[in-house]
Write a protein that holds these residues in place. Structure first.
Motif, PDB file in Angstrom:
ATOM      1  N   GLU A 101       5.734 -23.358  15.168  1.00 32.30           N
ATOM      2  CA  GLU A 101       4.288 -23.149  15.392  1.00 32.30           C
ATOM      3  C   GLU A 101       3.939 -21.671  15.223  1.00 32.30           C
ATOM      4  OE1 GLU A 101       2.474 -25.644  15.395  1.00 32.30           O
ATOM      5  OE2 GLU A 101       3.667 -27.260  16.260  1.00 32.30           O
ATOM      6  N   LYS A 148       8.111 -28.891   9.841  1.00 28.28           N
ATOM      7  CA  LYS A 148       7.212 -27.952   9.183  1.00 28.28           C
ATOM      8  C   LYS A 148       7.887 -26.578   9.129  1.00 28.28           C
ATOM      9  CE  LYS A 148       3.714 -28.105  12.009  1.00 28.28           C
ATOM     10  NZ  LYS A 148       2.348 -27.916  12.580  1.00 28.28           N
ATOM     11  N   ALA A 168       1.987 -19.639  18.036  1.00 30.49           N
ATOM     12  CA  ALA A 168       2.802 -19.434  19.237  1.00 30.49           C
ATOM     13  C   ALA A 168       3.874 -18.372  18.959  1.00 30.49           C
ATOM     14  CB  ALA A 168       3.438 -20.748  19.682  1.00 30.49           C
ATOM     15  N   GLU A 189       2.189 -14.851  18.903  1.00 30.38           N
ATOM     16  CA  GLU A 189       1.872 -14.366  20.254  1.00 30.38           C
ATOM     17  C   GLU A 189       3.157 -13.934  20.968  1.00 30.38           C
ATOM     18  OE1 GLU A 189      -1.144 -14.451  22.234  1.00 30.38           O
ATOM     19  OE2 GLU A 189      -2.502 -15.761  21.106  1.00 30.38           O
ATOM     20  N   ARG A 208      -9.626 -10.192  22.609  1.00 30.32           N
ATOM     21  CA  ARG A 208      -8.490 -11.080  22.376  1.00 30.32           C
ATOM     22  C   ARG A 208      -8.993 -12.489  22.041  1.00 30.32           C
ATOM     23  NH1 ARG A 208      -3.738  -8.987  24.614  1.00 30.32           N
ATOM     24  NH2 ARG A 208      -2.960 -10.957  25.455  1.00 30.32           N
ATOM     25  N   TYR A 209     -10.038 -12.910  22.758  1.00 32.68           N
ATOM     26  CA  TYR A 209     -10.654 -14.197  22.433  1.00 32.68           C
ATOM     27  C   TYR A 209     -11.094 -14.222  20.965  1.00 32.68           C
ATOM     28  CZ  TYR A 209     -14.475 -17.281  21.441  1.00 32.68           C
ATOM     29  OH  TYR A 209     -15.278 -18.188  20.799  1.00 32.68           O
ATOM     30  N   ASN A 222      -7.630 -19.155  14.558  1.00 36.62           N
ATOM     31  CA  ASN A 222      -7.808 -20.603  14.485  1.00 36.62           C
ATOM     32  C   ASN A 222      -8.787 -21.010  13.387  1.00 36.62           C
ATOM     33  OD1 ASN A 222      -6.770 -22.931  16.105  1.00 36.62           O
ATOM     34  ND2 ASN A 222      -8.963 -23.449  15.962  1.00 36.62           N
ATOM     35  N   TRP A 223      -9.799 -20.203  13.194  1.00 40.38           N
ATOM     36  CA  TRP A 223     -10.746 -20.458  12.092  1.00 40.38           C
ATOM     37  C   TRP A 223      -9.985 -20.568  10.760  1.00 40.38           C
ATOM     38  CZ3 TRP A 223     -16.261 -20.747  11.765  1.00 40.38           C
ATOM     39  CH2 TRP A 223     -16.757 -20.724  10.472  1.00 40.38           C
ATOM     40  N   ASP A 236      -7.105 -23.469  10.844  1.00 40.19           N
ATOM     41  CA  ASP A 236      -7.613 -24.837  10.985  1.00 40.19           C
ATOM     42  C   ASP A 236      -8.700 -25.088   9.936  1.00 40.19           C
ATOM     43  OD1 ASP A 236      -8.059 -27.386  12.084  1.00 40.19           O
ATOM     44  OD2 ASP A 236      -9.591 -26.622  13.447  1.00 40.19           O
ATOM     45  N   LYS A 237      -9.846 -24.467  10.110  1.00 37.09           N
ATOM     46  CA  LYS A 237     -11.005 -24.757   9.248  1.00 37.09           C
ATOM     47  C   LYS A 237     -10.784 -24.297   7.795  1.00 37.09           C
ATOM     48  CE  LYS A 237     -16.061 -24.123   9.221  1.00 37.09           C
ATOM     49  NZ  LYS A 237     -16.486 -25.528   9.110  1.00 37.09           N
ATOM     50  N   ARG A 295      -8.212 -14.719  18.605  1.00 37.82           N
ATOM     51  CA  ARG A 295      -7.683 -16.094  18.610  1.00 37.82           C
ATOM     52  C   ARG A 295      -8.662 -17.057  17.956  1.00 37.82           C
ATOM     53  NH1 ARG A 295      -5.752 -14.645  24.413  1.00 37.82           N
ATOM     54  NH2 ARG A 295      -3.547 -14.176  24.040  1.00 37.82           N
ATOM     55  N   ARG A 296      -9.949 -16.842  18.176  1.00 39.12           N
ATOM     56  CA  ARG A 296     -10.945 -17.694  17.531  1.00 39.12           C
ATOM     57  C   ARG A 296     -10.807 -17.596  16.009  1.00 39.12           C
ATOM     58  NH1 ARG A 296     -15.815 -17.549  14.981  1.00 39.12           N
ATOM     59  NH2 ARG A 296     -15.934 -15.277  15.002  1.00 39.12           N
TER      60      ARG A 296
END
Lengths: 222, 222
Positions: free
Chosen positions: A63, A50, A66, A69, A88-89, A96-97, A100-101, A92-93
């Protein structure tokens, strides 16, 4: 620090890394990689086959999250991550949203159908996927609008990796005119703000053979 | 600190969070969530309609990797992330390897076909997917073996979130006897080591109605 990034121009994952590097003023040499042809050299660089793959300080890195970060940890200024664990959470949420989604529901259904399939000689766009993607992006733009009605930037009061992740996906879709900027003024204002940053310049200059960008793509007052 | 986790027993993403919480000795109340039925209450907790959702200090949190990084930041002992940026990168790369690549190529093709489809009343397993998953897991076990021939734990000399991500996927597949532990001694030894940790106990006690685990599943000397 100098770096070399194996990438494709419209990949949102590559764009997220490009934006991080540019914001940190880390010079990067861009090497376009036709990863789907799985050249042996490239597979040695990244067995997952990839992009992005970043060569950085002699290391090969894969990635995108990674990598981002890591860049943040070795080159913390200007910060793209907030200081508190809660904030920070939230960054990252949201990263990823989008990766991914949003990627599964929108990017893969519009960009991959319209562009990647043609470039990779995989046939014609699946009109059902395109229809689903065009429907799903509305819901995501409304979610962005809802966030931006409560916050200056997507994850809070400062610009973060979450904004870069979102802008990476949206800019790739904007290249093929698949974003309805008239749907929400706050989203349009947010994108205008991020688009006008020096870090965005290289992305606005991208050209994919066979797919000329629309005039508004690189226009800062679109 | 106490926490409540909305989960399903065999979800590797939920298991990764459960392992992190248990390793940090954070008490957690487990609530089984039939997320595919999209109950309005659950959608309010997480608009992405996925598990895990963690209620922690009054906050609702989604996205397993963002949750695990948060737990690490607010409860750093014992550490599940190394200290150097290089090693932290390697942990995140591997977590993503398992949650993205391994998940798409193996977990979704074996566990989701054999278990989730039945539980969610979506019909019979697609034998092509099962065959592809059974083939792909061999390649991934060999990759694990290669890593473990060079390192004590997956990402280096200490146990990290990377080990938990890998063990979460493999333990879910082991529940349905889909892991050939005879393929590699180093992988088997690594799994025996992680399986014998107190943090693993709750996972070894899981029971899914209609799917009794094989005898070796909870046997520490399997």
């Amino acid at each position: 620090m100098t770096a070399r990034l194996y990438h494709v121009p419209l990949s949102p994952f590559c764009r997220k890394v490009r934006l991080s590097l540019a914001e940190k003023k880390i010079e990067v040499e861009l090497v376009e990689e036709r990863y789907w042809e799985k050249a042996p050299d490239f597979l040695r660089r990244n067995p997952a086959a990839k992009v992005p793959v970043l060569k950085f300080d002699g290391r090969m890195m894969a990635e995108s999250s990674a990598i981002c970060e890591y860049i943040e940890e070795v080159s913390p200024e200007p910060p793209l991550m907030p200081r508190s664990a809660e904030n920070r959470y939230e960054v990252r949420r949201l990263v990823n949203w989008f990766d991914d989604k949003f990627h599964n529901e929108v990017t893969s259904k519009l960009l991959y159908e319209r562009v990647n399939k043609k470039v990779m000689k995989l046939g014609f766009p699946d009109s059902r996927n395109v229809k689903d993607g065009a429907k799903a992006i509305k819901y995501h733009l409304d979610y962005l609008a809802w966030l931006l009605e409560h916050r200056r930037w997507l994850a809070g009061e400062t610009m973060t990796l979450a904004d870069f992740a979102a802008a990476a996906h949206l800019s790739s879709l904007d290249y093929i005119s698949d974003v309805d900027w008239n749907r929400s003024d706050v989203v349009k204002d947010w994108y205008a703000k991020i688009k006008s940053r020096p870090a965005f310049r290289s992305i606005l200059a991208d050209q994919v053979s066979g797919f000329p960008p629309p005039a508004h793509y690189s226009n800062l007052d679109f």
